[in-house]
Write an enzyme that holds these catalytic residues in place. Structure first.
Site, PDB file in Angstrom:
ATOM      1  N   LYS A 188      -9.210  33.142   3.121  1.00  0.00           N
ATOM      2  CA  LYS A 188      -8.459  33.235   4.389  1.00  0.00           C
ATOM      3  C   LYS A 188      -8.196  31.818   4.898  1.00  0.00           C
ATOM      4  O   LYS A 188      -9.103  30.982   4.911  1.00  0.00           O
ATOM      5  CB  LYS A 188      -9.270  34.029   5.419  1.00  0.00           C
ATOM      6  N   ASP A 241     -22.386  45.377   2.059  1.00  0.00           N
ATOM      7  CA  ASP A 241     -20.926  45.330   1.963  1.00  0.00           C
ATOM      8  C   ASP A 241     -20.337  44.103   2.677  1.00  0.00           C
ATOM      9  O   ASP A 241     -19.340  43.554   2.228  1.00  0.00           O
ATOM     10  CB  ASP A 241     -20.347  46.614   2.579  1.00  0.00           C
ATOM     11  N   HIS A 246     -19.537  38.209   3.081  1.00  0.00           N
ATOM     12  CA  HIS A 246     -18.568  37.614   4.007  1.00  0.00           C
ATOM     13  C   HIS A 246     -19.238  36.866   5.183  1.00  0.00           C
ATOM     14  O   HIS A 246     -18.911  35.720   5.471  1.00  0.00           O
ATOM     15  CB  HIS A 246     -17.652  38.687   4.599  1.00  0.00           C
ATOM     16  N   LYS A 342     -18.328  49.054  11.474  1.00  0.00           N
ATOM     17  CA  LYS A 342     -17.116  49.865  11.337  1.00  0.00           C
ATOM     18  C   LYS A 342     -16.988  50.700  12.608  1.00  0.00           C
ATOM     19  O   LYS A 342     -17.976  50.976  13.286  1.00  0.00           O
ATOM     20  CB  LYS A 342     -17.235  50.783  10.123  1.00  0.00           C
ATOM     21  N   LYS A 347     -10.230  45.442  15.643  1.00  0.00           N
ATOM     22  CA  LYS A 347     -10.486  44.553  14.503  1.00  0.00           C
ATOM     23  C   LYS A 347     -10.522  43.127  15.030  1.00  0.00           C
ATOM     24  O   LYS A 347      -9.588  42.685  15.717  1.00  0.00           O
ATOM     25  CB  LYS A 347      -9.369  44.708  13.472  1.00  0.00           C
TER      26      LYS A 347
HETATM   27  C1  BG6 Z   1     -14.401  44.341   2.081  1.00  0.00           C
HETATM   28  C2  BG6 Z   1     -15.345  45.446   2.427  1.00  0.00           C
HETATM   29  O1  BG6 Z   1     -15.030  43.378   1.281  1.00  0.00           O
HETATM   30  O2  BG6 Z   1     -13.944  43.717   3.278  1.00  0.00           O
HETATM   31  C3  BG6 Z   1     -14.682  46.470   3.347  1.00  0.00           C
HETATM   32  O3  BG6 Z   1     -15.775  46.102   1.238  1.00  0.00           O
HETATM   33  C4  BG6 Z   1     -14.106  45.778   4.562  1.00  0.00           C
HETATM   34  O4  BG6 Z   1     -15.603  47.468   3.746  1.00  0.00           O
HETATM   35  C5  BG6 Z   1     -13.226  44.593   4.148  1.00  0.00           C
HETATM   36  O5  BG6 Z   1     -13.338  46.714   5.278  1.00  0.00           O
HETATM   37  C6  BG6 Z   1     -12.806  43.778   5.369  1.00  0.00           C
HETATM   38  O6  BG6 Z   1     -11.885  42.797   4.964  1.00  0.00           O
HETATM   39  P1  BG6 Z   1     -10.810  42.209   5.982  1.00  0.00           P
HETATM   40  O7  BG6 Z   1     -10.137  41.126   5.231  1.00  0.00           O
HETATM   41  O8  BG6 Z   1      -9.913  43.344   6.367  1.00  0.00           O
HETATM   42  O9  BG6 Z   1     -11.612  41.717   7.167  1.00  0.00           O
END
Ligand code: BG6
Length: 487
Positions: A188, A241, A246, A342, A347
C-alpha cells in the site's frame, strides 16, 4: 534510484480460478500493461487450476472478470486476454499433473522465444502449498536457464512450527532471494509513505521516541463480516488473519530505527530488531471478541455464528485488541495498542500517535480537559493522508482553546493511487524484495503470538456495527488512555 526493467518472463498462477486472481491479480496485471510497465511480448500469464476450462474458457472468464472490475475498453481487453493469457488444467496436482504443466510451460516458452524466466504465484489454499512446492520441484520447474521466483501468499503457516517447516521446505529447493512472501499491506502506498514520512522528514523523526510520544495506536477496522470465507476463518481467526501479519508489519514500520540504506536487507534488519524487542504479551493485555447480530428497523446484520461455514458454538475471534511493549531505548514505556475487527462501524486503517502533554500547564485556569494532546493521525485507508492535530486559540473572549488539524490528503495531491498488488507484482518481476516478508520476520512474529494462540482465550461478544467489546476500552482505560476514532 535507478528504475529496473521487467525482463521477459512467464507468470504462472497456481490456483488461478480463485477470488484472489479474479479480484486482485488479473486487474493488477492488466493495469501494469495499460501503464506500459508490462509489454505484451515480455509477460505471458499461465493460469493453472483444477477446473477443465481450456485456454478459451480461461480467456473469457478473465475478460468478464476484468469488465466486472471496471475495465471498459472491450477491444483492448479482449486482445490482451487472447494474446497474453494461457491455461493448463492442474487436476488434483499429482506429480504427473506437474509434469504435464512443465511440458505445457516449455511449449509456451518455446513458441514465444522466452528465455526461461519464471514466476510461480501460489494462490492456493494454505494446506496445499507444501505439495505444490514439491510438485514444482519434481517436475524440475524450479530449475531453469533463466531466473525463477516463487510468491507465497499469507497466511504463511498457522504457527511458528508450521511456518518454520514451510521455510525449510522452500529453502530445500530455493534461495531466500527467490522467495517472495507477500503481505499486501506492505504494497500500500501509504505504508511505504510511512517510511518517507519518517526518514525524509527530520522534524518528525526527532519527535519519534519515548520523550515525546505518549502512546501509539494501530487500528485496522473493517465494516464487512467474514462473508463466504467462514470455513477458512474458522481455522484462522483475527489474530492469525490480521495481527500476526498486517498489524505487526505496520507496527514495525512505525517503530523501526533509521535503516542504513533503502535496501531490502537494511529495512528488514531494522524491522526484525523491533520484533526482537517486544516483551512477552501478557494475557490480560489481550481482548478477543466476536460479533453478534445487529438489527435496526428492516435491516439485519448476521452474527458471526450465523455466517455460512461457521458452527453455532464457534469461539473464533473476529476482533482482537492488545497492548504491546517494546523493550528498547527508543520506545521503552510507550504502549503500542493494536486492534482489528470485522463488522465494525466503518472501514478504516489508521496509525494514531499521541504526544505527551506539556510538562507545565500555562493554561491551567481553563476548563479541565479542554487542552487536547497533540496527535498525528496517519490514515492508510480509505482516505489516505495525515492530520496533525494541535490546539489553537478560539477567536474572541473569554480565552478558549480549540482542537484543529493540519491535513494532507494523498489523492488530492497525487490522484488515484496504485493498488497494492500492482506494486508488489511489479516488484516480483523486477526482483525487488524490499516490500516482502523475510523468513526471520514471519517466524519471529509467530513466536510472539503462539503463546496467545495456545493459551486459554475468553471471547467477548460485541454487536455488529459497534466498535468492539467494552473490555477493549477497559484495556486502555487501565493504562490511562482511550482509543482514537479518527479526526
Ligand atoms: C486479508 C485478510 O489479508 O486482508 C482479510 O485475509 C481482510 O480477512 C483483508 O479482509 C483486508 O485487506 P484490506 O486491504 O481490504 O484492508
Amino acid at each position: 534510484m535507478q528504475e529496473l526493467m521487467v525482463e521477459p518472463h512467464v507468470f504462472v498462477i497456481l490456483g488461478t480460478t480463485g477470488d484472489l486472481t479474479r479480484r486482485k491479480l488479473l486487474p493488477a496485471l492488466y493495469h501494469l500493461r495499460d501503464q506500459g510497465v508490462l509489454e505484451e511480448k515480455n509477460t505471458l500469464i499461465i493460469g493453472a487450476a483444477l477446473p477443465e476450462m481450456g485456454e478459451e474458457g480461461f480467456r473469457l472468464w478473465a475478460y468478464e472478470n476484468l469488465q466486472k472490475a471496471g475495465w471498459r475498453n472491450e477491444k483492448d481487453l479482449r486482445a490482451w486476454c487472447d494474446k497474453c493469457l494461457y491455461y493448463h488444467t492442474l487436476h488434483q496436482g499429482s506429480p504427473q499433473d506437474y509434469e504435464a504443466l512443465a511440458a505445457y510451460l516449455q511449449r509456451v516458452e518455446k513458441a514465444h522465444g522466452m528465455g526461461g524466466n519464471r514466476v510461480f504465484y501460489l494462490a492456493l489454499p494454505p494446506a496445499t502449498v507444501p505439495s505444490a512446492i514439491e510438485g514444482l520441484d519434481r517436475a524440475t520447474l524450479l530449475k531453469s536457464r533463466g531466473w525463477v521466483r516463487v510468491v507465497v501468499e499469507k497466511p504463511f503457516g498457522h504457527d511458528y512450527h508450521s511456518a518454520r517447516t514451510l521455510d525449510m521446505l522452500l529453502h530445500r529447493y530455493l534461495e531466500e532471494s527467490q522467495i517472495y512472501r507477500i503481505d499486501h499491506y506492505l504494497g500500500k502506498e501509504t505504508v511505504q509513505n510511512l517510511l518517507a514520512f519518517r526518514f525524509a522528514n527530520p522534524i518528525f523523526e526527532s519527535l519519534w521516541n519515548r520523550n515525546t510520544v505518549e502512546n501509539v495506536q494501530i487500528t485496522v477496522a473493517e465494516d464487512l463480516g467474514v462473508e463466504h470465507r467462514g470455513a477458512y476463518y474458522e481455522q484462522a481467526g483475527a489474530l492469525r488473519d490480521m495481527v500476526q501479519n498486517h498489524l505487526t508489519q505496520l507496527m514495525t514500520v512505525v517503530a523501526m530505527e533509521v535503516p542504513v540504506s533503502f535496501e531490502a536487507s537494511a529495512i528488514q534488519t531494522e524491522k526484525l530488531k523491533v520484533l526482537h524487542s517486544v516483551a512477552p504479551i501478557a494475557p490480560e493485555d489481550v481482548v478477543f471478541g466476536q460479533y453478534t447480530a445487529w438489527q435496526i428497523a428492516e435491516q439485519t446484520i448476521k452474527g458471526y455464528r450465523e455466517e455460512p461455514g461457521v458452527p453455532a458454538d464457534s469461539l473464533t475471534d473476529t476482533y482482537v485488541a492488545l497492548k504491546v511493549d517494546l523493550n528498547n531505548w527508543r520506545w521503552k514505556g510507550v504502549p503500542f495498542y493494536l486492534r482489528t475487527g470485522k463488522r465494525l462501524p466503518r472501514k478504516m486503517t489508521q496509525v494514531a500517535v499521541t504526544f505527551r502533554e506539556a510538562p507545565a500547564q500555562v493554561f491551567q485556569s481553563l476548563e479541565p480537559g479542554s487542552i487536547a494532546p497533540n496527535k498525528l493521525l496517519i490514515t492508510l485507508q480509505p482516505s489516505e493522508g495525515f492530520s496533525l492535530c494541535f490546539s489553537v486559540k478560539s477567536p474572541g473572549r473569554p480565552f478558549r482553546l480549540a482542537d484543529h488539524a493540519l491535513q494532507f490528503d494523498y489523492q488530492t495531491a497525487f490522484g488515484q493511487l496504485p493498488d497494492a498488488y500492482e506494486t508488489l507484482l511489479r516488484d516480483v518481476m523486477i526482483g525487488d524484495q524490499t516490500l516482502f516478508v523475510s523468513a526471520d520476520f514471519t517466524e519471529s512474529a509467530w513466536c510472539l503470538y503462539d503463546p496467545l494462540l495456545q493459551g486459554q482465550k475468553s471471547i467477548h461478544f460485541y454487536t455488529a456495527a459497534s466498535w468492539g467489546p467494552r473490555e477493549a476500552d477497559a484495556l486502555l482505560e487501565r493504562h490511562g488512555h482511550q482509543w482514537q476514532l479518527g479526526w
